[in-house]
Design a protein around this motif. Structure first.
Motif, short mmCIF file in Angstrom:
data_model
loop_
_atom_site.label_atom_id
_atom_site.label_comp_id
_atom_site.label_asym_id
_atom_site.label_seq_id
_atom_site.Cartn_x
_atom_site.Cartn_y
_atom_site.Cartn_z
N VAL A 111 0.83 -1.20 0.00
CA VAL A 111 0.00 0.00 0.00
C VAL A 111 0.87 1.25 0.00
N ARG A 112 1.92 1.22 0.78
CA ARG A 112 2.78 2.40 0.95
C ARG A 112 3.43 2.82 -0.36
N TYR A 113 3.66 1.87 -1.26
CA TYR A 113 4.34 2.17 -2.52
C TYR A 113 3.40 2.17 -3.72
N ASN A 114 2.10 2.11 -3.48
CA ASN A 114 1.15 2.00 -4.59
C ASN A 114 0.43 3.33 -4.82
N GLY A 115 0.59 3.90 -6.01
CA GLY A 115 -0.01 5.18 -6.32
C GLY A 115 -1.53 5.16 -6.32
N TYR A 116 -2.14 4.07 -6.78
CA TYR A 116 -3.60 4.00 -6.80
C TYR A 116 -4.16 4.04 -5.38
N ALA A 117 -3.53 3.32 -4.47
CA ALA A 117 -3.99 3.32 -3.08
C ALA A 117 -3.89 4.71 -2.48
N LYS A 118 -2.76 5.37 -2.74
CA LYS A 118 -2.57 6.71 -2.18
C LYS A 118 -3.57 7.70 -2.78
N ALA A 119 -3.84 7.58 -4.07
CA ALA A 119 -4.79 8.49 -4.71
C ALA A 119 -6.19 8.35 -4.12
N ILE A 120 -6.62 7.11 -3.85
CA ILE A 120 -7.94 6.89 -3.27
C ILE A 120 -8.00 7.49 -1.87
N LEU A 121 -6.94 7.26 -1.08
CA LEU A 121 -6.92 7.80 0.28
C LEU A 121 -6.93 9.33 0.27
N LEU A 122 -6.17 9.94 -0.63
CA LEU A 122 -6.15 11.40 -0.72
C LEU A 122 -7.52 11.94 -1.11
N GLU A 123 -8.25 11.17 -1.89
CA GLU A 123 -9.62 11.56 -2.26
C GLU A 123 -10.54 11.49 -1.06
N GLU A 124 -10.45 10.41 -0.29
CA GLU A 124 -11.44 10.17 0.76
C GLU A 124 -11.13 10.90 2.06
N ILE A 125 -9.91 11.36 2.27
CA ILE A 125 -9.65 12.15 3.48
C ILE A 125 -10.25 13.56 3.33
N GLU A 126 -10.78 13.86 2.16
CA GLU A 126 -11.48 15.13 1.95
C GLU A 126 -12.99 14.91 1.87
N SER A 127 -13.45 13.69 2.14
CA SER A 127 -14.87 13.38 2.03
C SER A 127 -15.71 14.25 2.96
N THR A 128 -16.91 14.57 2.52
CA THR A 128 -17.84 15.32 3.38
C THR A 128 -18.50 14.40 4.41
N GLN A 129 -18.34 13.08 4.22
CA GLN A 129 -18.90 12.11 5.16
C GLN A 129 -17.89 11.87 6.29
N ALA A 130 -18.21 12.32 7.50
CA ALA A 130 -17.24 12.28 8.59
C ALA A 130 -16.72 10.87 8.90
N PRO A 131 -17.58 9.84 8.97
CA PRO A 131 -17.05 8.50 9.27
C PRO A 131 -16.06 8.01 8.22
N ARG A 132 -16.38 8.27 6.93
CA ARG A 132 -15.47 7.85 5.86
C ARG A 132 -14.17 8.65 5.92
N ARG A 133 -14.29 9.95 6.15
CA ARG A 133 -13.10 10.81 6.23
C ARG A 133 -12.20 10.35 7.38
N ARG A 134 -12.80 10.03 8.50
CA ARG A 134 -12.01 9.59 9.67
C ARG A 134 -11.33 8.25 9.39
N ARG A 135 -12.07 7.35 8.78
CA ARG A 135 -11.51 6.02 8.49
C ARG A 135 -10.36 6.11 7.49
N ALA A 136 -10.55 6.93 6.45
CA ALA A 136 -9.49 7.11 5.45
C ALA A 136 -8.28 7.81 6.07
N SER A 137 -8.53 8.77 6.94
CA SER A 137 -7.42 9.50 7.57
C SER A 137 -6.60 8.59 8.48
N GLU A 138 -7.28 7.72 9.20
CA GLU A 138 -6.56 6.79 10.08
C GLU A 138 -5.64 5.88 9.27
#
Length: 416
Positions: A379-406
């Motif tokens: 995961v640490r070296y995979n661009g697709y994984a990082k791109a998805i996480l960067l997308e979801e840490i900006e989510s307007t849905q607090a539970p999803r944003r928190r989970r992605a941020s963790e």
């Protein structure tokens, strides 16, 4: 400094800060959000944008580029030749040691050449360690310098043509293992040196399986270099498929497996081109070849097997941007167990891409959590994984944003 000297890309703090501000506003993000993602105080971040602080170091600039999803550093620096890629991960602590071993061409050495069987056993153990380890780069990075040195010595000290060919097989496989370590790290020239040396050693060995593996890896190096290199990837793949075809009726399981892996790679590249019919046609052919292998067989390098074909189907659907199909294929693939931890993690990332395409971001994040559990370094070296996480840490849905941020904190995208 000479008036003709080229100024540093961040020499003007105000201009750099202005570029950062423009990119942030395009993303619709606040200064506080960016500061939080960078692990710095809003006050410090504001000073960067306002040009009131000494320009940040390269590491921070790259983090800013990553958070703002900048693919070309020229947008930050004004230098058109500067480029940043989410698909390049951080340099592994053992990269320098592996690089030094690869680049060393000592003409004389006091190292006693080990027996062929000894290096062969060490390679078998290294592959096993890679497939079993959560942090597979650390596992094989510790082994590679000595393996590379000893395999090179073995080739140089061979007493007969037969011994030299056998030694070249082991050297080619050592370079194959090295390529898995080097992939997605910040040294593309090293990756190419390894891929090409692996092919040279394989050709010198005259061993069909070694040639097939080296071709598989060289084709991947071409394909992952971007669309301009897809034709080169296909050329390598097709040549290897033609070379192996006469051997398949009586070939070993390993030869059949590498031929199947090469066939799938043709489908993978076709999917990257969005050639739907060709992509699935190559997948079907590879699947038929996998069906000829024993049920419990697993190729030690490519992971080609019956079990992995479901994961390959997910990849084809994702690359074709077929969200619904990728989700259906993911459900089917879950019926099979992929033995290799890094390959299992890679499948979960592809699965996450499919769910993201199908507008199921919560399931996508859950898939990335499974990928991280299987093999954090994947995961640490995979661009697709990082791109998805960067997308979801900006989510307007607090539970999803928190989970992605963790998860982003665990991966290293966000500061704690």
């Amino acid at each position: 400094m000479s008036r003709d000297a080229t100024p540093g890309p961040y020499a003007d703090p105000l201009k750099f800060g202005q570029r950062v501000q423009i990119l942030r506003e395009r993303r619709g993000m606040t200064q506080s959000q960016i500061a939080d993602l960078l692990g710095m105080s809003p006050h410090t971040y504001r000073k960067i944008e306002n040009g009131q602080q000494k320009p940040p170091g390269l590491e921070t600039v790259l983090r800013i580029a990553q958070v703002l999803r900048v693919r070309d550093l020229a947008d930050l620096t004004g230098l058109p030749e500067a480029h940043v890629d989410l698909f390049v991960g951080p340099g592994h602590p053992r990269l320098a040691g592996v690089r030094a071993a690869i680049d060393n061409f000592a003409l004389t050495t006091g190292v006693e050449p080990p027996p062929l069987a000894h290096i062969d056993a060490r390679l078998r153990a290294a592959w096993k360690s890679r497939h079993a380890s959560k942090n597979h780069r650390e596992a094989i990075g510790a082994l590679l310098p000595d393996l590379i040195r000893d395999a090179q010595v073995l080739v140089r000290s061979a007493d007969s043509a037969a011994d030299r060919r056998a030694a070249q097989v082991l050297l080619a496989e050592t370079y194959s293992l090295s390529q898995f370590f080097i992939a997605y790290q910040p040294d593309s020239s090293l990756l190419w040196r390894v891929a090409e040396r692996g092919m040279t050693a394989a050709q010198e060995s005259e061993d069909p399986h070694a040639i097939g593996v080296a071709s598989w890896l060289l084709a991947q190096a071409h394909r992952d270099s971007g669309p301009r290199h897809y034709d080169a990837a296909d050329a390598v793949n097709l040549e290897a498929v033609r070379f192996l075809k006469p051997l398949l009726p009586d070939g070993s399981d390993d030869v059949l497996a590498i031929a199947g892996a090469l066939e799938f790679e043709l489908g993978y590249t076709a999917a990257r081109r969005r050639e739907t019919g060709a992509a699935w046609r190559h997948w079907d052919k590879a699947n038929g070849m996998a069906g000829r292998l024993p049920a419990d067989y697993y190729h030690p390098v490519t992971s080609f097997s019956r079990a992995v074909m479901g994961a390959h189907a997910v990849t084809v659907a994702v690359e074709l941007h077929q969200g619904g199909e990728s989700v259906r294929q993911a459900a089917r693939a879950d019926e099979c167990v992929i033995k290799s931890r890094p390959r299992r993690a890679r499948h979960r990332i592809e699965e996450a891409r499919g769910y993201q395409l199908d507008n199921q971001p919560d399931v996508a994040v859950a898939s990335l959590e499974k990928a991280f559990e299987a093999a954090p370094e994947t995961v640490r070296y995979n661009g697709y994984a990082k791109a998805i996480l960067l997308e979801e840490i900006e989510s307007t849905q607090a539970p999803r944003r928190r989970r992605a941020s963790e998860l982003a904190v665990k991966v290293g995208l966000l500061a704690r």
